[in-house]
Write a protein that holds these residues in place. Structure first.
Motif, PDB file in Angstrom:
ATOM      1  N   ALA A  74       0.829  -1.206   0.000  1.00 29.37           N
ATOM      2  CA  ALA A  74       0.000   0.000   0.000  1.00 29.37           C
ATOM      3  C   ALA A  74       0.864   1.258   0.000  1.00 29.37           C
ATOM      4  O   ALA A  74       0.396   2.339  -0.370  1.00 29.37           O
ATOM      5  CB  ALA A  74      -0.926   0.002   1.216  1.00 29.37           C
ATOM      6  N   GLN A  75       2.146   1.103   0.364  1.00 29.43           N
ATOM      7  CA  GLN A  75       3.064   2.243   0.416  1.00 29.43           C
ATOM      8  C   GLN A  75       3.465   2.747  -0.971  1.00 29.43           C
ATOM      9  O   GLN A  75       4.177   3.740  -1.088  1.00 29.43           O
ATOM     10  CB  GLN A  75       4.314   1.872   1.215  1.00 29.43           C
ATOM     11  N   VAL A  76       2.996   2.076  -2.028  1.00 32.44           N
ATOM     12  CA  VAL A  76       3.268   2.613  -3.370  1.00 32.44           C
ATOM     13  C   VAL A  76       2.463   3.882  -3.620  1.00 32.44           C
ATOM     14  O   VAL A  76       2.730   4.617  -4.576  1.00 32.44           O
ATOM     15  CB  VAL A  76       2.963   1.584  -4.492  1.00 32.44           C
ATOM     16  N   ALA A  77       1.476   4.149  -2.777  1.00 35.78           N
ATOM     17  CA  ALA A  77       0.638   5.343  -2.938  1.00 35.78           C
ATOM     18  C   ALA A  77       1.503   6.594  -3.003  1.00 35.78           C
ATOM     19  O   ALA A  77       2.389   6.797  -2.171  1.00 35.78           O
ATOM     20  CB  ALA A  77      -0.350   5.446  -1.786  1.00 35.78           C
ATOM     21  N   GLY A  78       1.238   7.429  -3.990  1.00 36.48           N
ATOM     22  CA  GLY A  78       1.963   8.684  -4.135  1.00 36.48           C
ATOM     23  C   GLY A  78       3.258   8.583  -4.909  1.00 36.48           C
ATOM     24  O   GLY A  78       3.964   9.594  -5.061  1.00 36.48           O
ATOM     25  N   ALA A  79       3.587   7.406  -5.420  1.00 38.53           N
ATOM     26  CA  ALA A  79       4.834   7.243  -6.163  1.00 38.53           C
ATOM     27  C   ALA A  79       4.825   8.062  -7.453  1.00 38.53           C
ATOM     28  O   ALA A  79       3.822   8.106  -8.165  1.00 38.53           O
ATOM     29  CB  ALA A  79       5.061   5.779  -6.488  1.00 38.53           C
ATOM     30  N   ASP A  80       5.945   8.707  -7.734  1.00 43.33           N
ATOM     31  CA  ASP A  80       6.159   9.324  -9.045  1.00 43.33           C
ATOM     32  C   ASP A  80       6.849   8.358  -9.990  1.00 43.33           C
ATOM     33  O   ASP A  80       6.670   8.416 -11.201  1.00 43.33           O
ATOM     34  CB  ASP A  80       7.020  10.586  -8.900  1.00 43.33           C
ATOM     35  N   ILE A  81       7.667   7.483  -9.387  1.00 42.27           N
ATOM     36  CA  ILE A  81       8.409   6.491 -10.167  1.00 42.27           C
ATOM     37  C   ILE A  81       8.294   5.144  -9.479  1.00 42.27           C
ATOM     38  O   ILE A  81       8.543   5.037  -8.266  1.00 42.27           O
ATOM     39  CB  ILE A  81       9.913   6.841 -10.265  1.00 42.27           C
ATOM     40  N   LEU A  82       7.912   4.122 -10.229  1.00 40.94           N
ATOM     41  CA  LEU A  82       8.030   2.744  -9.773  1.00 40.94           C
ATOM     42  C   LEU A  82       9.245   2.143 -10.464  1.00 40.94           C
ATOM     43  O   LEU A  82       9.420   2.297 -11.674  1.00 40.94           O
ATOM     44  CB  LEU A  82       6.791   1.925 -10.122  1.00 40.94           C
ATOM     45  N   TYR A  83      10.064   1.449  -9.691  1.00 37.51           N
ATOM     46  CA  TYR A  83      11.304   0.889 -10.235  1.00 37.51           C
ATOM     47  C   TYR A  83      11.405  -0.569  -9.787  1.00 37.51           C
ATOM     48  O   TYR A  83      11.077  -0.897  -8.645  1.00 37.51           O
ATOM     49  CB  TYR A  83      12.497   1.681  -9.689  1.00 37.51           C
ATOM     50  N   THR A  84      11.850  -1.427 -10.683  1.00 40.69           N
ATOM     51  CA  THR A  84      12.091  -2.813 -10.304  1.00 40.69           C
ATOM     52  C   THR A  84      13.308  -3.346 -11.031  1.00 40.69           C
ATOM     53  O   THR A  84      13.866  -2.704 -11.917  1.00 40.69           O
ATOM     54  CB  THR A  84      10.855  -3.698 -10.579  1.00 40.69           C
ATOM     55  N   ASP A  85      13.715  -4.554 -10.640  1.00 41.10           N
ATOM     56  CA  ASP A  85      14.887  -5.202 -11.210  1.00 41.10           C
ATOM     57  C   ASP A  85      14.622  -6.703 -11.204  1.00 41.10           C
ATOM     58  O   ASP A  85      13.645  -7.176 -10.609  1.00 41.10           O
ATOM     59  CB  ASP A  85      16.130  -4.850 -10.367  1.00 41.10           C
ATOM     60  N   VAL A  86      15.497  -7.460 -11.856  1.00 42.05           N
ATOM     61  CA  VAL A  86      15.345  -8.913 -11.865  1.00 42.05           C
ATOM     62  C   VAL A  86      15.344  -9.447 -10.429  1.00 42.05           C
ATOM     63  O   VAL A  86      15.914  -8.837  -9.531  1.00 42.05           O
ATOM     64  CB  VAL A  86      16.455  -9.582 -12.683  1.00 42.05           C
ATOM     65  N   TRP A  87      14.724 -10.599 -10.264  1.00 44.16           N
ATOM     66  CA  TRP A  87      14.568 -11.169  -8.927  1.00 44.16           C
ATOM     67  C   TRP A  87      15.726 -12.054  -8.487  1.00 44.16           C
ATOM     68  O   TRP A  87      15.852 -12.377  -7.314  1.00 44.16           O
ATOM     69  CB  TRP A  87      13.257 -11.945  -8.859  1.00 44.16           C
ATOM     70  N   VAL A  88      16.571 -12.443  -9.412  1.00 40.36           N
ATOM     71  CA  VAL A  88      17.774 -13.205  -9.082  1.00 40.36           C
ATOM     72  C   VAL A  88      18.948 -12.547  -9.783  1.00 40.36           C
ATOM     73  O   VAL A  88      18.947 -12.410 -11.008  1.00 40.36           O
ATOM     74  CB  VAL A  88      17.665 -14.681  -9.509  1.00 40.36           C
ATOM     75  N   SER A  89      19.941 -12.112  -9.015  1.00 37.61           N
ATOM     76  CA  SER A  89      21.079 -11.413  -9.575  1.00 37.61           C
ATOM     77  C   SER A  89      22.074 -12.396 -10.184  1.00 37.61           C
ATOM     78  O   SER A  89      22.087 -13.587  -9.853  1.00 37.61           O
ATOM     79  CB  SER A  89      21.773 -10.578  -8.488  1.00 37.61           C
ATOM     80  N   ALA A 110      23.135 -17.886  -6.090  1.00 36.68           N
ATOM     81  CA  ALA A 110      22.645 -19.263  -5.988  1.00 36.68           C
ATOM     82  C   ALA A 110      21.450 -19.298  -5.039  1.00 36.68           C
ATOM     83  O   ALA A 110      21.603 -19.170  -3.817  1.00 36.68           O
ATOM     84  CB  ALA A 110      23.750 -20.184  -5.490  1.00 36.68           C
ATOM     85  N   VAL A 111      20.247 -19.445  -5.592  1.00 33.31           N
ATOM     86  CA  VAL A 111      19.036 -19.488  -4.775  1.00 33.31           C
ATOM     87  C   VAL A 111      18.087 -20.538  -5.347  1.00 33.31           C
ATOM     88  O   VAL A 111      18.250 -20.994  -6.485  1.00 33.31           O
ATOM     89  CB  VAL A 111      18.304 -18.120  -4.750  1.00 33.31           C
ATOM     90  N   ASN A 112      17.096 -20.919  -4.549  1.00 36.39           N
ATOM     91  CA  ASN A 112      16.002 -21.739  -5.046  1.00 36.39           C
ATOM     92  C   ASN A 112      15.081 -20.810  -5.820  1.00 36.39           C
ATOM     93  O   ASN A 112      14.373 -19.991  -5.240  1.00 36.39           O
ATOM     94  CB  ASN A 112      15.260 -22.398  -3.882  1.00 36.39           C
ATOM     95  N   PHE A 113      15.122 -20.922  -7.148  1.00 36.92           N
ATOM     96  CA  PHE A 113      14.416 -19.964  -7.998  1.00 36.92           C
ATOM     97  C   PHE A 113      12.917 -20.005  -7.758  1.00 36.92           C
ATOM     98  O   PHE A 113      12.251 -18.971  -7.736  1.00 36.92           O
ATOM     99  CB  PHE A 113      14.743 -20.251  -9.463  1.00 36.92           C
ATOM    100  N   LYS A 114      12.363 -21.188  -7.568  1.00 34.35           N
ATOM    101  CA  LYS A 114      10.918 -21.313  -7.347  1.00 34.35           C
ATOM    102  C   LYS A 114      10.506 -20.594  -6.061  1.00 34.35           C
ATOM    103  O   LYS A 114       9.514 -19.863  -6.031  1.00 34.35           O
ATOM    104  CB  LYS A 114      10.522 -22.783  -7.286  1.00 34.35           C
TER     105      LYS A 114
END
Length: 326
Positions: free
Chosen positions: A214-229, A233-237
């Motif tokens: 809910a804290q996205v309220a008031g955003a001027d910019i939404l930014y995201t990136d890939v979920w695994v860098s 080494a992670v469990n992708f699922k």
């Protein structure tokens, strides 16, 4: 700022210096668009060290260096002895005696710091597991182009909140005085020392770290990136299931309550099945879109690819700023 004007992490420069770099980036972009030659560093030589693969960073450093009149040498993984048969310190001294500047893109922040300490020439961090400072100049340059000013903007990063992009956006926003929110699951929120660093260099704005979408309220910019860098080494699922609620989609856009919100992504983005990895993820897990939906990606693609192009203009500014007085 280091004596050699290296740029290995965001706090190497003050707010005023970061703003100068952003304005210089815009200046170089105008020169490029007008077809004006700007080979101000003719005869200089720079080395590009790449332990990680790259599209934008390699292309940007190469074209930027050539536009400035420099000779550019690419040193890929496996082509030099860095950290294998020769220490980082020894490599730094050798390369520093031959080149006028060194770019490093790899895993270890300690390695790029050692290069900067011992090379005797400017060193630029093209990405490590901790920071991505050259990306920041392109990002905030893009925001100044779009909004006219950075003052009062609210940037909301959603997704994996403890990767290099989240770290860099948090600290750079704090230095420049923007409102910055990192929205991520508790287990993927920035480390305490990164948050403390941001607060230490904060010049204005508010810092919010939360898992509440809910804290996205008031955003001027939404930014995201890939979920695994890269190299992580992670469990992708498990990672996908944890972050799927944090996907940037139409529903999340509507939660901002701002019809003028824009979306940025540093790329590459998993928004469709037109990549080998994207197809493999779909075949194994059934997900056709990850951190951002194709609908949203296409809607804001003009900003995202503007941001990508700006990597070159901003890297040109960074290198010129470092080398102009040498």
């Amino acid at each position: 700022m280091s004596p050699t004007t290296s740029f290995v992490k965001e706090i190497d420069f003050s707010k005023a210096e970061l703003e100068e770099l952003i304005d210089l980036s815009l200046h170089f972009k105008a020169l490029k668009k007008d077809g004006l030659v700007h080979n101000y560093l003719q005869g200089y030589n720079i080395a590009l060290i790449f332990e990680k693969s790259s599209t934008r960073t390699r292309s940007a450093f190469t074209v930027a260096g050539q536009d400035l009149g420099m000779n550019v040498t690419y040193l890929g993984a496996g082509e030099i002895q860095l950290g294998k048969k020769e220490s980082v310190v020894d490599t730094a001294k050798v390369l520093g005696s031959m080149f006028d500047g060194i770019e490093y893109r790899g895993f270890s922040q300690e390695d790029v710091e050692l290069l900067a300490q011992h090379a005797g020439v400017p060193v630029w961090n093209g990405l490590t597991d901790t920071w991505h400072p050259t990306q920041m100049i392109a990002d905030f340059m893009t925001l100044k182009e779009v909004f006219g000013s950075l003052e009062g903007l609210t940037l909301v990063y959603v997704g994996d909140g403890r990767n290099n992009m989240a770290n860099s956006l948090l600290v750079t926003s704090a230095i420049l005085g923007l409102h910055i929110k990192i929205i991520a699951p508790e287990s993927l929120q920035p480390e305490e020392e990164i948050v403390a660093l941001a607060k230490q260099h904060q010049t204005g704005g508010e810092i919010t770290i939360t898992d509440d979408l809910a804290q996205v309220a008031g955003a001027d910019i939404l930014y995201t990136d890939v979920w695994v860098s890269m190299g992580e080494a992670v469990n992708f699922k498990e990672r996908i299931d944890l972050l799927l609620p944090y996907q940037i989609n139409q529903g999340l856009l509507e939660k901002t309550g701002n019809p003028d919100v824009i979306v940025l992504h540093c790329l590459p983005a998993f928004h469709d099945l037109n990549t080998q990895i994207g197809r493999e993820i779909y075949d194994q897990y059934g997900y056709a879109e990850l951190e951002i939906t194709d609908e949203v990606f296409q809607k804001y693609s003009s900003y995202i690819f503007q941001e990508a192009e700006n990597r070159m203009h901003s890297i040109k500014a960074i290198m010129y700023y470092s080398l102009k007085n040498r």
